[in-house]
Write a protein that holds these residues in place. Structure first.
Motif, PDB file in Angstrom:
ATOM      1  N   MET A   1      12.987  29.859  12.860  1.00 42.54           N
ATOM      2  CA  MET A   1      13.331  30.795  11.489  1.00 42.54           C
ATOM      3  C   MET A   1      13.099  29.731  10.378  1.00 42.54           C
ATOM      4  O   MET A   1      13.693  28.901  10.094  1.00 42.54           O
ATOM      5  CB  MET A   1      14.713  31.122  11.456  1.00 42.54           C
ATOM      6  N   LYS A   2      11.897  30.137   9.705  1.00 41.42           N
ATOM      7  CA  LYS A   2      11.461  29.399   8.504  1.00 41.42           C
ATOM      8  C   LYS A   2      11.229  30.324   7.333  1.00 41.42           C
ATOM      9  O   LYS A   2      10.522  30.987   7.248  1.00 41.42           O
ATOM     10  CB  LYS A   2      10.226  28.600   8.845  1.00 41.42           C
ATOM     11  N   MET A   3      12.150  30.195   6.334  1.00 36.93           N
ATOM     12  CA  MET A   3      12.234  31.074   4.989  1.00 36.93           C
ATOM     13  C   MET A   3      12.329  30.485   4.078  1.00 36.93           C
ATOM     14  O   MET A   3      12.984  29.184   4.011  1.00 36.93           O
ATOM     15  CB  MET A   3      13.332  32.135   5.314  1.00 36.93           C
ATOM     16  N   ALA A   4      11.672  30.857   2.932  1.00 39.71           N
ATOM     17  CA  ALA A   4      12.034  30.131   1.625  1.00 39.71           C
ATOM     18  C   ALA A   4      12.117  30.866   0.620  1.00 39.71           C
ATOM     19  O   ALA A   4      11.443  32.043   0.553  1.00 39.71           O
ATOM     20  CB  ALA A   4      10.868  28.815   1.401  1.00 39.71           C
ATOM     21  N   THR A   5      12.872  30.675  -0.457  1.00 35.16           N
ATOM     22  CA  THR A   5      12.989  31.278  -1.695  1.00 35.16           C
ATOM     23  C   THR A   5      13.383  30.405  -2.810  1.00 35.16           C
ATOM     24  O   THR A   5      14.398  29.524  -2.594  1.00 35.16           O
ATOM     25  CB  THR A   5      13.898  32.597  -1.787  1.00 35.16           C
ATOM     26  N   SER A   6      12.696  30.302  -4.032  1.00 30.77           N
ATOM     27  CA  SER A   6      12.917  29.381  -4.959  1.00 30.77           C
ATOM     28  C   SER A   6      13.157  27.996  -4.449  1.00 30.77           C
ATOM     29  O   SER A   6      12.242  27.316  -4.013  1.00 30.77           O
ATOM     30  CB  SER A   6      14.331  29.861  -5.483  1.00 30.77           C
ATOM     31  N   ASN A   7      14.169  27.374  -4.297  1.00 29.00           N
ATOM     32  CA  ASN A   7      14.467  26.035  -3.891  1.00 29.00           C
ATOM     33  C   ASN A   7      15.332  25.822  -2.716  1.00 29.00           C
ATOM     34  O   ASN A   7      15.555  24.781  -2.018  1.00 29.00           O
ATOM     35  CB  ASN A   7      15.294  25.196  -4.885  1.00 29.00           C
ATOM     36  N   TYR A   8      15.652  27.143  -1.902  1.00 29.48           N
ATOM     37  CA  TYR A   8      16.032  27.198  -0.765  1.00 29.48           C
ATOM     38  C   TYR A   8      15.132  27.206   0.590  1.00 29.48           C
ATOM     39  O   TYR A   8      14.114  28.034   0.523  1.00 29.48           O
ATOM     40  CB  TYR A   8      17.109  28.287  -0.381  1.00 29.48           C
ATOM     41  N   TYR A   9      15.231  26.550   1.765  1.00 29.87           N
ATOM     42  CA  TYR A   9      14.709  26.531   2.886  1.00 29.87           C
ATOM     43  C   TYR A   9      15.790  26.722   4.033  1.00 29.87           C
ATOM     44  O   TYR A   9      16.435  25.893   4.089  1.00 29.87           O
ATOM     45  CB  TYR A   9      13.858  25.396   2.959  1.00 29.87           C
ATOM     46  N   TYR A  30      15.993  20.148  -5.285  1.00 30.99           N
ATOM     47  CA  TYR A  30      16.244  20.276  -6.778  1.00 30.99           C
ATOM     48  C   TYR A  30      15.033  20.308  -7.538  1.00 30.99           C
ATOM     49  O   TYR A  30      14.047  19.788  -7.051  1.00 30.99           O
ATOM     50  CB  TYR A  30      17.242  18.932  -7.034  1.00 30.99           C
ATOM     51  N   PRO A  31      15.272  21.181  -8.782  1.00 30.30           N
ATOM     52  CA  PRO A  31      13.797  21.294  -9.414  1.00 30.30           C
ATOM     53  C   PRO A  31      13.049  20.157  -9.857  1.00 30.30           C
ATOM     54  O   PRO A  31      12.061  20.188  -9.908  1.00 30.30           O
ATOM     55  CB  PRO A  31      14.400  21.950 -10.851  1.00 30.30           C
ATOM     56  N   VAL A  37      19.219  18.301  -0.600  1.00 34.18           N
ATOM     57  CA  VAL A  37      20.318  18.412   0.099  1.00 34.18           C
ATOM     58  C   VAL A  37      20.135  19.225   1.363  1.00 34.18           C
ATOM     59  O   VAL A  37      19.603  20.407   1.257  1.00 34.18           O
ATOM     60  CB  VAL A  37      21.689  19.057  -0.858  1.00 34.18           C
ATOM     61  N   ASN A  38      20.288  18.697   2.601  1.00 34.79           N
ATOM     62  CA  ASN A  38      20.182  19.171   3.742  1.00 34.79           C
ATOM     63  C   ASN A  38      21.795  19.582   4.211  1.00 34.79           C
ATOM     64  O   ASN A  38      22.621  18.559   4.061  1.00 34.79           O
ATOM     65  CB  ASN A  38      19.635  18.393   4.785  1.00 34.79           C
ATOM     66  N   GLY A  39      21.889  20.801   4.901  1.00 35.84           N
ATOM     67  CA  GLY A  39      23.271  20.813   5.500  1.00 35.84           C
ATOM     68  C   GLY A  39      23.444  22.423   6.051  1.00 35.84           C
ATOM     69  O   GLY A  39      22.293  22.818   6.631  1.00 35.84           O
ATOM     70  N   ASN A  40      24.440  22.819   6.294  1.00 34.66           N
ATOM     71  CA  ASN A  40      24.639  23.902   6.935  1.00 34.66           C
ATOM     72  C   ASN A  40      25.948  24.738   6.429  1.00 34.66           C
ATOM     73  O   ASN A  40      27.040  23.861   6.042  1.00 34.66           O
ATOM     74  CB  ASN A  40      24.634  23.830   8.400  1.00 34.66           C
ATOM     75  N   VAL A  41      26.221  26.057   6.507  1.00 33.24           N
ATOM     76  CA  VAL A  41      27.311  26.705   6.186  1.00 33.24           C
ATOM     77  C   VAL A  41      27.665  27.610   7.471  1.00 33.24           C
ATOM     78  O   VAL A  41      26.766  27.893   8.276  1.00 33.24           O
ATOM     79  CB  VAL A  41      27.323  27.383   4.904  1.00 33.24           C
ATOM     80  N   GLN A  42      28.680  27.846   7.574  1.00 33.18           N
ATOM     81  CA  GLN A  42      29.111  28.438   8.740  1.00 33.18           C
ATOM     82  C   GLN A  42      29.708  29.931   8.121  1.00 33.18           C
ATOM     83  O   GLN A  42      30.665  29.986   7.236  1.00 33.18           O
ATOM     84  CB  GLN A  42      30.534  27.980   9.561  1.00 33.18           C
ATOM     85  N   THR A 101      39.684  25.576 -16.044  1.00 33.04           N
ATOM     86  CA  THR A 101      38.389  25.537 -16.194  1.00 33.04           C
ATOM     87  C   THR A 101      38.057  25.337 -14.458  1.00 33.04           C
ATOM     88  O   THR A 101      38.995  24.584 -13.856  1.00 33.04           O
ATOM     89  CB  THR A 101      38.107  24.242 -16.879  1.00 33.04           C
ATOM     90  N   THR A 102      36.875  25.239 -14.093  1.00 32.97           N
ATOM     91  CA  THR A 102      36.340  25.225 -12.674  1.00 32.97           C
ATOM     92  C   THR A 102      35.055  24.359 -12.888  1.00 32.97           C
ATOM     93  O   THR A 102      34.124  24.751 -13.867  1.00 32.97           O
ATOM     94  CB  THR A 102      35.977  26.522 -12.381  1.00 32.97           C
ATOM     95  N   THR A 103      35.098  23.435 -12.211  1.00 30.99           N
ATOM     96  CA  THR A 103      34.004  22.509 -11.845  1.00 30.99           C
ATOM     97  C   THR A 103      33.074  22.872 -10.619  1.00 30.99           C
ATOM     98  O   THR A 103      33.704  22.485  -9.549  1.00 30.99           O
ATOM     99  CB  THR A 103      34.317  21.168 -12.254  1.00 30.99           C
ATOM    100  N   ALA A 104      31.694  22.805 -10.800  1.00 29.91           N
ATOM    101  CA  ALA A 104      31.132  23.012  -9.491  1.00 29.91           C
ATOM    102  C   ALA A 104      30.054  21.885  -9.494  1.00 29.91           C
ATOM    103  O   ALA A 104      29.741  21.675 -10.447  1.00 29.91           O
ATOM    104  CB  ALA A 104      30.150  24.334  -9.488  1.00 29.91           C
ATOM    105  N   THR A 105      29.894  21.395  -8.349  1.00 36.19           N
ATOM    106  CA  THR A 105      28.945  20.302  -8.002  1.00 36.19           C
ATOM    107  C   THR A 105      28.190  20.546  -7.062  1.00 36.19           C
ATOM    108  O   THR A 105      28.430  21.106  -6.036  1.00 36.19           O
ATOM    109  CB  THR A 105      29.664  18.768  -7.673  1.00 36.19           C
ATOM    110  N   ALA A 106      26.823  20.308  -7.234  1.00 34.82           N
ATOM    111  CA  ALA A 106      25.688  20.486  -6.022  1.00 34.82           C
ATOM    112  C   ALA A 106      25.557  19.332  -5.333  1.00 34.82           C
ATOM    113  O   ALA A 106      25.483  18.429  -5.732  1.00 34.82           O
ATOM    114  CB  ALA A 106      24.338  20.886  -6.918  1.00 34.82           C
TER     115      ALA A 106
END
Length: 106
Positions: A1-9, A30-31, A37-42, A101-106
Motif C-alpha cells: 500500500m503506497k499512498m502519498a499526499t503532501s508530506n505523508y507517505y 518535513y517541508p 519521521v517514520n512511525g506508526n499509529v494504532q 495553553t497547548t503545545t504540539a511537537t512534531a
C-alpha cells in the motif's frame, strides 16, 4: 500500500496481532526536504474503517491521512492545567484566570 499526499507517505497497514485494531505505518517528510519521521499509529477497527470511508475519488486514503495527523497531534500534545480563582467582597467579584495553553511537537 503506497499512498502519498503532501508530506505523508503510508507504507503499510496491518492488523494488530491481538486483533485489537490496525497499525498504519507512515513517513512524514518535513517541508525543508532533509528531515523525516517514520512511525506508526494504532487505530481501532472502527477508526480505520471510518477513515477509509472518508476517502475521495481523487485519493481514497485521504481519511487515513487525516486520522493519522489527528492521532499524532493528540499523542504529542502536552496538556497544561488551567486555574481560576474567584473572591467576593460586598457584592464585587474579582476573577484571576490563567490561560491554558497547548503545545504540539512534531
Amino acid at each position: 500500500m503506497k499512498m502519498a499526499t503532501s508530506n505523508y507517505y503510508i507504507s503499510k497497514a496491518e492488523p494488530v496481532r491481538n486483533g485489537d485494531g490496525t497499525n498504519v505505518y507512515f513517513t512524514f517528510s518535513y517541508p525543508d526536504g532533509t528531515s523525516q519521521v517514520n512511525g506508526n499509529v494504532q487505530l481501532t477497527n472502527e477508526e480505520y474503517i471510518t477513515a477509509l470511508g472518508n476517502g475521495t475519488t481523487d485519493d481514497m486514503y485521504t481519511g487515513l491521512y487525516t486520522i493519522i495527523m489527528s492521532k499524532l497531534v493528540t499523542l504529542n500534545t502536552v496538556p497544561t492545567a488551567s486555574t481560576s480563582t474567584a473572591s467576593t467582597t460586598t457584592g464585587t467579584t474579582a476573577t484571576d484566570t490563567t490561560a491554558s495553553t497547548t503545545t504540539a511537537t512534531a
